[in-house]
Design an enzyme around this catalytic site. Structure first.
Site, short mmCIF file in Angstrom:
data_model
loop_
_atom_site.label_atom_id
_atom_site.label_comp_id
_atom_site.label_asym_id
_atom_site.label_seq_id
_atom_site.Cartn_x
_atom_site.Cartn_y
_atom_site.Cartn_z
N ARG A 395 80.54 -14.52 60.32
CA ARG A 395 81.33 -15.03 59.27
C ARG A 395 82.86 -14.72 59.68
NH1 ARG A 395 78.11 -15.04 54.47
NH2 ARG A 395 76.71 -13.45 54.43
N ARG A 425 74.46 -16.48 54.83
CA ARG A 425 74.20 -17.15 53.51
C ARG A 425 75.62 -17.35 52.89
NH1 ARG A 425 69.56 -17.76 50.09
NH2 ARG A 425 68.77 -16.11 51.09
N HIS A 455 72.83 -11.20 63.45
CA HIS A 455 73.81 -10.40 62.79
C HIS A 455 74.42 -9.42 63.53
CE1 HIS A 455 74.75 -7.48 59.30
NE2 HIS A 455 74.83 -8.48 58.90
N TYR A 488 87.61 -4.75 54.31
CA TYR A 488 86.10 -3.96 54.42
C TYR A 488 86.43 -2.76 55.19
CZ TYR A 488 83.63 -8.33 52.66
OH TYR A 488 82.95 -9.20 52.10
N ARG A 584 75.94 2.56 50.24
CA ARG A 584 76.89 1.88 49.42
C ARG A 584 75.94 0.89 48.13
NH1 ARG A 584 78.97 -3.28 51.73
NH2 ARG A 584 77.18 -4.15 50.56
#
Length: 717
Positions: A395, A425, A455, A488, A584
């Site tokens: 991303r 996604r 990923h 993040y 998390r």
């Protein structure tokens, strides 16, 4: 039989697991608790309320739609989850939990947030509450900026029920008929390209856009003013399952380059028309109209969710007022890593020389992404000595400086290879666009590995130096996204350690060359050997514990679901290994169960930044082993994704990872402890104990780091 003599629960029994879907909803409830927390700044609470709405939307799109598909399938409808539930039982339990959360969220908005916003001078008015002079302004705004966009769609014998797009706001407009028969139904879509919160002309507050439209529809229907107007919204399932491209033909190797791009593009179009899984309606909508709408959308009555408050509360995440900083968290400015602070930002050789001195551990958003990772890539793009650059993009931001740097590197004649994961996604479309842009700039673009989502978070620069060609790498836990790097929490390492960089190069060769590689010397790589290596590391701790040597496992991850890993953790705990896991989100392991997991603690940190890093620590008889990377302990990460986890050998980096884990484990203000029943309880500091919220501690450390650096710079040299 007393608890002391009860047989321990078998590690593979349903009673040993927490339901995946319900655990995920527990995370949503923890975020909702932040919205309820009156000690937090008001606009941050409003933002958290919006995040809850967004989480619910995503849960319906991905998880509830999946359960409904399983129920509709004769074979999978009987399949049981880890905790022994059928899909139907899971759906009912999730619906019950969601309704509870919706009740809390609606009441919070009505009785807490909305009055607090009004008191702060930022009221969200219902249209009826807007002062008359401001209604004149709103009517003119509607006439000028909204009315030209609207398209009324009638439903009658000549006009079928229209397609209702996913997550949009809609008005069900009832128009009188001259014949005196039943009212005509007209659907109007509330335009998504207009602000949801319409500011009043005098700056005294806001009014929801749908109410502005509803109050002025006489301008659209001047001869037949509406007799009733009701709001509704639909949620469609993300049924185009791009996580595993199951339909990719066996002859794909013979198909034209870019065919997977065409396939994913087609699946995105299919997703727009996926089945409806939820209908949200205003509480005032008559039952007869609700029933009719549900029938048109092929929904069961249990899939209809009335609400007394505004629909699409996820838009609260966009409620902004830039002039009210006092209603936000104090601004946090990431600091440049101490080892990078004194370097010449215009000198790429300075940066590479510093990395050559030893690994640099980065902790975002406390360390600046722009002055570390982005600088690394921009420096590589312009450095005459750099021959090649390779990066994975999962991303990235809309106006990505990283993509611009890669294009610039290609224009300068460097070999640039980028792996763009177009099946990320909900980011498929922008990733396809970035890939096509980079191809036009001369970058070698690959689009993932067949049947596996890529990923990994890796970047590699190959540099020609006086001693020969040397590789420099960045290995991270987060995406190459300058925007989320400020929101993040993530970790990364800049390194030129030869064997590790050789592994990084091999990963890229496997990704772009579609040739499997098995001989990774340092990295744990999924789906190859990562699962087996993690199992081996867990079992090694159990052997240390039984032999009386120091043993222990600490982990930090986003999710924990993989049944094999959970069973191994249970077995290790039974053999005396203390285990502390910061998870998390969802966690299917049940901690603190007598005879099963007394030695396991599970906690979750929820705060202003999204915890996103993955750290794994094994005490290993006193010879501590630390790892970080992209993979959670989820079946999809270990079996269906290309993932990398790397050992951390640099002594300073290992000490810093130990401090980071210790800070999380001793958090007494933002950590939630998971109980044996899967329920979470927020830690509170004792009356004589100072507050220790992990993210606040990291921010203070970053500020102290900046002050120390400034003092050093002020000392005459």
């Amino acid at each position: 039989m007393s608890d002391d003599t009860a047989e321990p629960i078998p590690v593979d029994a349903p009673e040993a697991y927490v339901n995946r879907e319900l655990s995920w909803l527990q995370f949503s409830r923890r975020v909702l608790a932040l919205a309820e927390d009156e000690s937090l700044p008001l606009l941050e609470r409003v933002r958290f309320a919006g995040i809850v709405g967004m989480l619910h939307d995503e849960f319906f799109m991905k998880r509830m739609s999946g359960l409904k598909r399983q129920i509709a399938n004769r074979k999978s409808s009987k399949k049981r989850s880890l905790d022994g539930r059928t899909p139907g039982q899971e759906l009912d339990a999730c619906r019950e939990q969601i309704l509870r959360q919706l009740d809390v969220l609606s009441r919070l908005f009505r009785e807490g947030l909305r009055p607090a916003l009004a008191e702060a001078g930022l009221p969200i008015f219902d249209y009826d509450e807007v002062p008359e002079p401001q209604k004149i302004h709103l009517r003119e705004y509607f006439r000028r900026s909204v009315l030209p966009i609207l398209t009324p769609l009638a439903v009658d014998a000549e006009h079928p029920f229209p397609f209702i797009s996913n997550l949009g706001l809609n008005l069900a407009v009832m128009l009188p008929q001259e014949s005196g028969e039943a009212h005509r139904f007209v659907r109007i879509k509330v335009p998504g390209n207009r602000p949801r919160w319409v500011a009043l002309a005098d700056g005294s507050g806001y009014c929801p856009l749908e109410q502005v439209i509803a109050a002025n529809l006489d301008l659209l229907f001047p001869t037949d003013p509406p007799s009733a107007i009701h709001e509704f919204r639909v949620t469609r399932g993300a049924e185009a399952d791009v996580e595993r491209v199951e339909d990719f033909n066996e002859d794909s190797a013979l198909r034209a380059p870019g065919s997977i791009v065409e396939q994913v593009t087609g699946e995105l179009k299919a997703r727009r028309f996926a089945g409806v899984v939820r209908l949200q309606v205003g509480a005032g909508m008559p039952r007869k109209l609700r029933t009719w709408l549900a029938a048109q959308l092929e929904l069961d009555h249990r899939d209809v969710y009335p609400t007394a408050e505004l629909l699409r509360l996820s838009d609260l995440g966009d409620f902004e007022d830039d002039s009210r900083d006092e209603l936000r968290f104090p601004a946090h400015r990431p600091v440049t890593h101490p080892r990078l602070r004194g370097l010449d930002p215009g000198s790429s050789s300075d940066l590479f020389d510093e990395i050559a001195r030893g690994d640099i551990l980065l902790h975002h958003p406390y360390h600046s992404f722009d002055t570390s990772v982005l600088w690394f890539l921009e420096a590589a793009a312009v450095d005459p000595a750099v021959l090649a650059i390779k990066v994975t993009i999962y991303r990235t931001s809309r106006d990505s400086p990283i993509v611009r740097a890669l294009a610039e590197a290609a224009r300068r004649g460097k070999q640039v290879a980028v792996l763009v994961e177009i099946t990320a996604r909900f980011d498929e479309a922008p990733n396809i666009a970035w890939g096509r842009y980079l191809e036009k700039e001369g970058v070698h673009v690959s689009y993932g590995v067949e049947r596996l989502k890529t990923h990994v978070k890796l970047a590699l620069a190959v540099r020609d130096e006086p001693t020969g060609v040397r590789r420099y790498a960045h290995v991270g836990t987060g995406n190459y996204h300058t925007g989320t790097a400020r929101l993040y929490e993530d970790l990364g390492i800049l390194t030129c350690e030869p064997r590790l960089c050789e592994d990084v190069a091999a990963v890229f060769n496997e990704l772009t060359g579609a040739t499997p590689y098995r001989d990774y010397s340092r990295m744990l790589v999924a789906p190859h050997a990562m699962r087996a290596q993690f199992v081996e590391l867990i079992r090694r701790e159990a052997e240390h514990a039984e032999a009386g040597r120091p043993a222990g496992i600490r982990g930090k991850m986003n999710q924990l679901h993989d049944p094999e890993i959970i069973r191994e953790l249970y077995r290790a705990a039974r053999r005396g290994v203390p285990i502390a896991l910061g998870v998390r989100g969802l966690c299917c392991l049940r901690p603190g169960v007598p005879g099963l997991s007394e030695n396991i603690r599970v906690y979750s940190i929820v705060g202003r930044f999204l915890e996103h890093s993955r750290i794994y620590h094994f005490v290993n008889g006193g010879d501590d082993a630390y790892y970080l990377g992209s993979a959670d302990w989820m079946k999809r990460n270990l079996d269906r994704r290309f993932e990398t986890v790397v050992p951390v050998d640099d002594p300073e980096a290992r000490e810093e990872l130990a401090r980071i884990l210790e800070t999380y484990e001793t958090d007494n203000a933002s950590a939630w402890d998971c109980g044996p029943d899967g329920e979470y309880v927020l830690r509170r500091p004792a009356s004589d104990e100072p507050r220790r919220a992990a993210q606040e501690v990291f921010i203070r450390r970053a500020r102290e780091e900046r002050r120390r650096a400034r003092r050093r710079e002020e000392v005459p040299g």
